[in-house]
Design a protein around this motif. Structure first.
Motif, short mmCIF file in Angstrom:
data_model
loop_
_atom_site.label_atom_id
_atom_site.label_comp_id
_atom_site.label_asym_id
_atom_site.label_seq_id
_atom_site.Cartn_x
_atom_site.Cartn_y
_atom_site.Cartn_z
N UNK B 1 -63.06 69.41 -46.38
CA UNK B 1 -63.43 68.17 -47.08
C UNK B 1 -64.45 68.41 -48.19
N UNK B 2 -65.32 69.45 -48.02
CA UNK B 2 -66.43 69.72 -48.97
C UNK B 2 -65.94 69.97 -50.40
N UNK B 3 -64.90 70.84 -50.58
CA UNK B 3 -64.42 71.05 -51.96
C UNK B 3 -63.90 69.76 -52.58
N UNK B 4 -63.33 68.91 -51.75
CA UNK B 4 -62.82 67.64 -52.27
C UNK B 4 -63.98 66.77 -52.81
N UNK B 5 -65.10 66.73 -52.02
CA UNK B 5 -66.28 65.93 -52.43
C UNK B 5 -66.83 66.39 -53.77
N UNK B 6 -66.94 67.74 -53.89
CA UNK B 6 -67.47 68.31 -55.15
C UNK B 6 -66.59 67.93 -56.33
N UNK B 7 -65.30 68.06 -56.07
CA UNK B 7 -64.34 67.73 -57.12
C UNK B 7 -64.48 66.26 -57.54
N UNK B 8 -64.66 65.40 -56.51
CA UNK B 8 -64.79 63.95 -56.74
C UNK B 8 -66.03 63.67 -57.62
N UNK B 9 -67.17 64.37 -57.27
CA UNK B 9 -68.42 64.18 -58.03
C UNK B 9 -68.22 64.58 -59.50
N UNK B 10 -67.49 65.68 -59.66
CA UNK B 10 -67.20 66.16 -61.03
C UNK B 10 -66.40 65.14 -61.81
N UNK B 11 -65.46 64.58 -61.11
CA UNK B 11 -64.61 63.56 -61.77
C UNK B 11 -65.45 62.34 -62.14
N UNK B 12 -66.37 61.96 -61.22
CA UNK B 12 -67.26 60.80 -61.49
C UNK B 12 -68.09 61.04 -62.75
N UNK B 13 -68.64 62.26 -62.86
CA UNK B 13 -69.49 62.58 -64.03
C UNK B 13 -68.70 62.50 -65.31
N UNK B 14 -67.45 63.04 -65.25
CA UNK B 14 -66.60 63.00 -66.46
C UNK B 14 -66.28 61.55 -66.81
N UNK B 15 -66.00 60.75 -65.76
CA UNK B 15 -65.67 59.34 -66.01
C UNK B 15 -66.85 58.61 -66.65
N UNK B 16 -68.07 58.93 -66.17
CA UNK B 16 -69.28 58.29 -66.70
C UNK B 16 -69.48 58.64 -68.17
N UNK B 17 -69.24 59.94 -68.46
CA UNK B 17 -69.40 60.38 -69.85
C UNK B 17 -68.38 59.73 -70.76
N UNK B 18 -67.17 59.61 -70.21
CA UNK B 18 -66.09 59.04 -71.03
C UNK B 18 -66.21 57.53 -71.17
N UNK B 19 -66.93 56.89 -70.24
CA UNK B 19 -67.03 55.42 -70.29
C UNK B 19 -67.84 54.94 -71.49
N UNK B 20 -68.62 55.85 -72.14
CA UNK B 20 -69.36 55.47 -73.34
C UNK B 20 -70.66 54.76 -73.06
N UNK B 21 -71.16 54.75 -71.84
CA UNK B 21 -72.42 54.08 -71.52
C UNK B 21 -73.58 55.04 -71.71
N UNK B 22 -74.57 54.61 -72.49
CA UNK B 22 -75.75 55.46 -72.75
C UNK B 22 -76.70 55.40 -71.59
N UNK B 23 -77.43 56.50 -71.37
CA UNK B 23 -78.49 56.46 -70.39
C UNK B 23 -79.76 55.97 -71.11
N UNK B 24 -80.11 54.74 -70.86
CA UNK B 24 -81.18 54.10 -71.62
C UNK B 24 -82.57 54.36 -71.05
#
Lengths: 219, 219
Positions: B1-24
């Motif tokens: 399950x651990x590799x899956x979690x890491x992969x999921x986190x990576x996907x979340x980060x990419x999604x956040x970057x792609x969503x266009x929301x700035x870290x204010x």
């Protein structure tokens, strides 16, 4: 229309409401604040403060300086600043260059007559400080160019920021030197104006004089 | 399950970057610090005030125009010396000097009685708004400033000054820049209007002698 408002065919109204409530609670659990409104307010405040800070000449350096106290209705204005501490004379925060080896000691001595040494004063006029005049003339020339471009009145104000303990005779010499700073007058076509005596026509540059004081704070 | 979690986190980060929301948050940190700094400096700066004065003009002008009533205008001089104050005028009997006291406050200079005396003169000659201040060179700058303040204000904070451009009618009237300011009192007696410069009119409310010429020598 938000995503959770999307109506699915055949979904009962009660379910939709419950789902919306769950979605809202879920957002709250993330603990994310909506910062946009705060950023808006902060930006407006920052722009206002930066603007008022940049146009005011309030950045008076009080190092080695004790200003006299007085009540006055006049608040600070933009002008050329002369600072007189017990050890130095500064024009717009920059010290005037003194002849080799000359040192200033502007505090009141036993007889209260200490002040500018002879090397700093003009040989024929003991009320004139040539290094200060030179520095002020340089400053006047720069200001003149700016004012000419803005088509404004070719005069300027002076602020005297002096330590309360120095003798008035020292300040008087500075005031007299300021009064002797002149600029060459020009004709509308840019050529130098000539006076009735055939010499270049000149006019005093500084026409408003003010002492800077510390005022009691208004309650 | 651990590799899956890491992969999921990576996907979340990419999604956040792609969503266009700035870290204010870092932007907000900078803004808060800047606003704090600007607010503090503005609050400190408001403690400064200005005391305006005029310098003698040894010039070409024809001098002040006497008032229409044919009476000679009041010429008032306050002389500050080591002994104390001496008020000199061209009207009435000579006044007794205000000698220095043993008080440590204000180096023993009797500002209270000077104020009372000037108020009395001011009431007797309400049309005079200019006076001369002569300070001996050995006197502390602080005492000179305090005397200037007393000459301008009958009581602290009462004197109000407003400066503005002359109206068309005022600008059309002849004006000699080398002469002392010509003043006129309002019909209701509430304020005094003085033409100070070609491009400036000053309105004084509640002031004693707001137009002070600072002289460094007895002429």
């Amino acid at each position: 229309v938000s995503s959770h408002e999307t109506k699915k065919p055949g979904e009962p109204e009660v379910f939709r409401r419950k789902k919306r409530k769950l979605d809202d609670e879920g957002e709250g659990q993330h603990g994310e604040l909506n910062l946009t409104a705060m950023i808006d307010m902060m930006t407006i405040l920052l722009v206002f403060l930066l603007k008022s800070y940049s146009v005011s000449s309030t950045n008076i350096n009080l190092n080695n300086l004790t200003l006299p106290k007085a009540t006055t209705p006049e608040s600070i204005v933009e002008a050329t600043k002369i600072t007189l501490t017990t050890k130095a004379v500064l024009v717009d925060e920059k010290p005037i260059s003194l002849p080799n080896g000359a040192k200033l000691s502007l505090e009141r001595g036993g007889d209260g007559l200490l002040g500018f040494p002879d090397a700093v004063l003009d040989s024929s006029d003991k009320y004139l400080i040539p290094p200060l005049k030179k520095k002020l003339e340089e400053s006047a020339e720069k200001q003149r160019k700016i004012l000419e471009r803005q088509k404004k009145d070719l005069h300027s104000k002076i602020l005297i920021i002096a330590d309360s303990k120095i003798p008035f005779g020292t300040v008087a010499k500075v005031i007299r030197t300021v009064g002797l700073v002149t600029i060459d007058l020009k004709n509308p076509d840019g050529s130098p104006k000539v006076g009735s005596d055939g010499k270049p026509a000149k006019d005093g540059w500084f026409d408003e004089y003010r002492f800077v004081v510390i005022t009691p704070r208004k309650e | 399950m651990e590799p899956y979690k890491k992969q999921r986190r990576g996907i979340d980060a990419i999604e956040e970057a792609l969503s266009g929301e700035l870290n204010l948050v870092p932007y907000l940190d900078v803004m808060v610090n800047l606003i704090m700094f600007l607010l503090l400096t503005t609050a400190t700066a408001s403690a400064f005030g200005l005391l305006s004065f005029n310098v003698p003009t040894f010039s070409k002008g024809s001098g002040a125009k006497p008032p229409d009533d044919g009476e000679k205008p009041l010429e008032l001089t306050v002389w500050v010396s080591k002994e104390g104050f001496q008020v000199v005028s061209n009207k009435g009997a000579p006044l007794d000097p205000l000698r220095r006291t043993n008080s440590k406050e204000n180096e023993g200079y009797d500002f209270k009685n000077l104020q009372l005396l000037l108020e009395r003169i001011g009431k007797a000659y309400p049309k005079t708004k200019n006076a001369t201040l002569f300070v001996e060179p050995t006197i502390a700058y602080e005492i000179a400033v305090k005397t200037l303040e007393v000459m301008k204000e009958s009581e602290p904070g009462k004197c109000q000054i407003e400066r503005r451009l002359p109206t068309k009618a005022e600008a059309a009237q002849p004006f000699d820049p080398a002469a002392p300011p010509t003043c006129e009192i309002s019909d209701d007696g509430n304020y005094m209007k003085c033409r100070r410069k070609v491009d400036q009119v000053a309105i004084y409310k509640g002031c004693l002698f707001p137009e002070v010429i600072l002289s460094d020598r007895v002429r």
